[in-house]
Design a protein around this motif. Structure first.
Motif, PDB file in Angstrom:
ATOM      1  N   SER A 226       3.522  56.475  39.847  1.00  0.00           N
ATOM      2  CA  SER A 226       3.906  55.172  40.366  1.00  0.00           C
ATOM      3  C   SER A 226       5.406  54.987  40.211  1.00  0.00           C
ATOM      4  O   SER A 226       5.969  55.194  39.130  1.00  0.00           O
ATOM      5  CB  SER A 226       3.157  54.073  39.603  1.00  0.00           C
ATOM      6  OG  SER A 226       3.594  52.795  40.012  1.00  0.00           O
ATOM      7  N   GLY A 227       6.065  54.633  41.305  1.00  0.00           N
ATOM      8  CA  GLY A 227       7.511  54.462  41.276  1.00  0.00           C
ATOM      9  C   GLY A 227       8.263  55.768  41.243  1.00  0.00           C
ATOM     10  O   GLY A 227       9.491  55.777  41.076  1.00  0.00           O
ATOM     11  N   LEU A 228       7.560  56.889  41.382  1.00  0.00           N
ATOM     12  CA  LEU A 228       8.160  58.229  41.367  1.00  0.00           C
ATOM     13  C   LEU A 228       8.967  58.482  40.095  1.00  0.00           C
ATOM     14  O   LEU A 228       9.980  59.189  40.100  1.00  0.00           O
ATOM     15  CB  LEU A 228       9.063  58.439  42.599  1.00  0.00           C
ATOM     16  CG  LEU A 228       8.419  58.243  43.973  1.00  0.00           C
ATOM     17  CD1 LEU A 228       9.445  58.472  45.076  1.00  0.00           C
ATOM     18  CD2 LEU A 228       7.232  59.171  44.160  1.00  0.00           C
ATOM     19  N   THR A 229       8.521  57.921  38.973  1.00  0.00           N
ATOM     20  CA  THR A 229       9.272  58.036  37.734  1.00  0.00           C
ATOM     21  C   THR A 229       8.360  58.340  36.561  1.00  0.00           C
ATOM     22  O   THR A 229       7.156  58.032  36.601  1.00  0.00           O
ATOM     23  CB  THR A 229      10.061  56.730  37.459  1.00  0.00           C
ATOM     24  OG1 THR A 229      10.882  56.911  36.308  1.00  0.00           O
ATOM     25  CG2 THR A 229       9.110  55.567  37.212  1.00  0.00           C
ATOM     26  N   ALA A 230       8.918  58.981  35.511  1.00  0.00           N
ATOM     27  CA  ALA A 230       8.153  59.295  34.305  1.00  0.00           C
ATOM     28  C   ALA A 230       9.114  59.431  33.133  1.00  0.00           C
ATOM     29  O   ALA A 230      10.283  59.816  33.308  1.00  0.00           O
ATOM     30  CB  ALA A 230       7.360  60.586  34.479  1.00  0.00           C
TER      31      ALA A 230
ATOM     32  N   SER B 213      17.974  59.437  33.656  1.00  0.00           N
ATOM     33  CA  SER B 213      18.630  58.537  32.714  1.00  0.00           C
ATOM     34  C   SER B 213      18.262  59.019  31.324  1.00  0.00           C
ATOM     35  O   SER B 213      17.453  59.941  31.171  1.00  0.00           O
ATOM     36  CB  SER B 213      18.138  57.107  32.950  1.00  0.00           C
ATOM     37  OG  SER B 213      16.752  57.008  32.639  1.00  0.00           O
ATOM     38  N   PRO B 214      18.846  58.427  30.259  1.00  0.00           N
ATOM     39  CA  PRO B 214      18.495  58.904  28.915  1.00  0.00           C
ATOM     40  C   PRO B 214      17.008  58.872  28.610  1.00  0.00           C
ATOM     41  O   PRO B 214      16.523  59.686  27.826  1.00  0.00           O
ATOM     42  CB  PRO B 214      19.271  57.927  28.010  1.00  0.00           C
ATOM     43  CG  PRO B 214      20.445  57.517  28.827  1.00  0.00           C
ATOM     44  CD  PRO B 214      19.940  57.435  30.236  1.00  0.00           C
ATOM     45  N   GLY B 215      16.248  57.971  29.257  1.00  0.00           N
ATOM     46  CA  GLY B 215      14.833  57.861  28.919  1.00  0.00           C
ATOM     47  C   GLY B 215      13.872  58.309  29.990  1.00  0.00           C
ATOM     48  O   GLY B 215      12.714  58.614  29.696  1.00  0.00           O
ATOM     49  N   HIS B 216      14.317  58.329  31.261  1.00  0.00           N
ATOM     50  CA  HIS B 216      13.393  58.595  32.362  1.00  0.00           C
ATOM     51  C   HIS B 216      13.991  59.563  33.375  1.00  0.00           C
ATOM     52  O   HIS B 216      15.206  59.761  33.426  1.00  0.00           O
ATOM     53  CB  HIS B 216      13.011  57.285  33.075  1.00  0.00           C
ATOM     54  CG  HIS B 216      12.136  56.391  32.270  1.00  0.00           C
ATOM     55  ND1 HIS B 216      12.622  55.632  31.216  1.00  0.00           N
ATOM     56  CD2 HIS B 216      10.800  56.136  32.348  1.00  0.00           C
ATOM     57  CE1 HIS B 216      11.632  54.942  30.686  1.00  0.00           C
ATOM     58  NE2 HIS B 216      10.516  55.233  31.349  1.00  0.00           N
TER      59      HIS B 216
END
Length: 647
Positions: free
Chosen positions: A26-30, A74-77
């Motif tokens: 979802s949102g193309l993010t992990a 990004s640093p987290g994702h």
């Protein structure tokens, strides 16, 4: 990938797996930690994060080379840019939203197999996710397709429903609901033969993939159709496939096979993954031949562990296969022993560092075991079912009408006493094909001809769809019946069922090339050549046909020259490739060099003297229209040279 640019070339599968995973989120993010745990589950978190950063750098380097920006971290994702990224699956879903016949056909062409096929071995955690996600993808796709297939419309001649059904079966050949859809369509179109054939395809695919039978609902569709056909006086044309009302199970008459007890020592210690994998490859290869009863000695415990004593009176043979890892040298010792006389047939010391992978080393061992065990059974004094089959199979490889006649007598005897043994019918189908294509002027050992070929090949499949030989023979029968899509599926099944037998893979590769799947044909042939310890010359002719199908005429010429190249088929491939490469003068010179052998070639192909035009059609197995036309240029010139003595 970007919709406006070429696909991004990514160096490692793990980097590509990151994109595949994000595309389904979802949102193309992990989160970064999730990706690290998924792809590097066997290492500690710090090293896993380092490896993931390296994979992301590889992605960024590939994007910079392509001039696009897809992966953003990004640093987290980690995230995919939705405006610059799409997948073939997105395109398939868009086509299914439209749901026209042309959309279904385009979606079928786009579907290249299971979601993330070939990525299962990257990491156990990723594999677990892939298995779940595959089911989700199948569900999404089939649901989208069925939105347009709830009602069976024949306003367009049934094109939309047929294209939709075939798309669903491309995704899952054993999808019973899709088979039922096509059966109902063919009933509504007034085509009982096609409905009957679809039911038999459903039956075969469900047995192969699910080890299950069609539901009564599916059977009822066919029964109703048969009743309607009888009331309407429907007649069958010669060559139509009749229903198989009595399905024989291989379990009715147990066919005993040579026995091999497998003994391992020092293979399950930590750090011996290569030794364990080699053993698994060898056992898998032996199993795929379906020529042995294999026993894992460890299952029996210490008390029943096979003793190193002689075993008397076992006509088929009883053997022990021992694996031992030498910790000092790191090599694997493989010993194959004949328990009937205590003979060590061979003792192989394998250093995997000298091999190009585990598969070629395993294939050589499997081939030696299979050749030794089956060659002993070819002695006519052996009378067991499997031994008599081995004798018939050896005769089939002689490729003469006299040997085929002897083989047919053996197969007829086997059928009278053991009619559920599937190989009988694939053997008979092979003889029918050879008589029609190569020995048409000789007295027939069977009168079924091409009309009975599919029936015979399909009977072998119904009895045992897990036998690679049965699937391969069925594929060739379908090629000769001008059914390339079904043939391609049969060849793929054969390749999957016996992937460590290079001879099987080469036959499969040539069959795939003839049926039109050139890319897979070349990949399969490459795997086969990597497994051969010695390449028989005839397989270079197979390779030449594969290159011809891919329009690589120079390579086809090179390979046919490596092969024997003296058969009519080999000569035709060479002449056709020379013509298609613009070397017609050289093609004529090639024929002139065969002037002295013209009489011998005619003797080896007596169909010329009966009907040279029919021969020219039958020798051309290529199903792709353009390839077929190109090959016919050579066949026409060879026909003129051989039959008329000109050219």
């Amino acid at each position: 990938m970007s919709k406006d640019l070429e696909p991004v070339a990514v160096k490692t599968r793990k980097a590509l797996a990151i994109m595949a995973y994000l595309s389904r989120m979802s949102g193309l993010t992990a989160p970064r930690e999730t990706l690290a745990d998924l792809l590097w589950s066997g290492t500690d978190r710090h090293k896993a994060m380092q490896s993931m950063r390296q994979a992301l750098r590889q992605l960024k380097t590939a994007e910079e080379a392509a001039g696009i920006d897809v992966v953003r971290s990004s640093p987290g994702h980690v995230q995919l840019g939705s405006s610059a990224f799409y997948t073939d699956l997105d395109e398939v879903m868009r086509l299914l939203e439209n749901g026209r016949a042309s959309d279904f056909r385009e979606a079928t062409d786009l579907w290249r197999g299971e979601f993330l096929a070939g990525f299962e071995d990257i990491d156990p955690e990723l594999n677990d996710w892939i298995q779940v996600e595959r089911e989700r993808v199948r569900s999404e796709v089939s649901t989208a397709a069925f939105r347009h297939l709830d009602e069976i419309s024949v306003d367009d001649g049934g094109q939309q429903v047929e294209a939709g059904g075939k798309f669903l079966l491309t995704i899952d050949p054993a999808f019973e609901a899709a088979h039922r859809l096509l059966i109902r369509l063919y009933k509504k179109l007034g085509q009982p033969e096609r409905a009957e054939q679809q039911f038999k395809t459903c039956e075969r695919e469900m047995r192969l993939h699910l080890d299950a039978e069609p539901d009564e609902e599916t059977r009822a569709l066919l029964i109703a159709e048969e009743a309607e056909g009888k009331r309407a006086g429907v007649s069958h044309h010669p060559g139509d496939i009749g229903a198989t009302h009595s399905v024989l199970s291989n379990n009715e008459e147990v066919v005993k096979l040579p026995e091999i007890s497998i003994i391992s020592s020092s293979l399950h210690k930590k750090g011996l993954n290569d030794a364990v994998h080699l053993r698994e490859e060898i056992v898998s290869g032996l199993s795929s031949f379906k020529s042995f009863d294999l026993y894992e000695s460890e299952y029996f415990g210490e008390e029943n562990f096979p003793k190193p004593t002689l075993v008397h009176g076992h006509e088929l043979g009883s053997y022990q296969l021992r694996f031992r890892h030498d910790e000092r040298s790191g090599k694997i010792a493989i010993q194959f022993e004949d328990r009937s006389n205590g003979q060590i047939v061979f003792n192989e010391i394998i250093d995997l560092g000298l091999w190009d992978g585990i598969a070629p080393a395993a294939s050589q061992v499997v081939s030696r075991i299979h050749s030794f065990a089956t060659s002993r059974l070819r002695n006519p004094s052996n009378t067991s079912i499997f031994a008599r089959w081995c004798q018939a199979e050896a005769l089939l490889w002689d490729f003469t009408p006299q040997s085929d006649e002897k083989a047919m007598r053996l197969l007829n005897d086997l059928e009278r006493t053991n009619g559920s043994f599937s190989m009988i019918y694939s053997g008979k189908a092979s003889i029918i094909m050879k008589q029609e294509l190569h020995f048409p002027l000789h007295d027939r050992t069977t009168q079924d001809g091409m009309g009975g070929l599919l029936n015979m090949a399909e009977k072998a499949i119904i009895l045992d769809p897990w036998q690679a030989t049965n699937q391969r023979v069925y594929g060739w029968a379908l090629i000769l019946s001008n059914l390339p899509d079904e043939a391609r599926r049969a060849f793929q099944n054969a390749g999957r069922l016996s992937s460590s037998d290079p001879a099987n893979l080469m036959s499969v590769a040539e069959g795939l090339a003839f049926s039109g799947d050139v890319e897979e044909a070349r990949a399969t042939a490459e795997r086969a050549f990597n497994l051969f310890s010695f390449v028989p010359r005839v397989f270079y002719e197979y390779l030449a046909n594969i290159y011809f199908a891919s329009d690589d005429y120079e390579s086809a010429i090179t390979q046919i020259e490596r092969g024997a190249g003296l058969s009519v088929g080999g000569l035709t491939t060479r002449v056709a490739a020379l013509i298609c490469s613009g070397r017609e003068d050289e093609a004529l010179q090639t024929l002139q060099r065969f002037t002295n052998q013209r009489a011998a070639l005619l003797d080896s192909a007596p169909e010329f003297t009966a009907d040279p035009v029919t021969w020219r059609t039958r020798v051309n197995f290529f199903q792709d229209k353009t390839v077929r036309q190109n090959f016919d240029k050579g066949a026409a010139l060879v026909q003129k040279f051989l039959f008329e003595g000109t050219g």
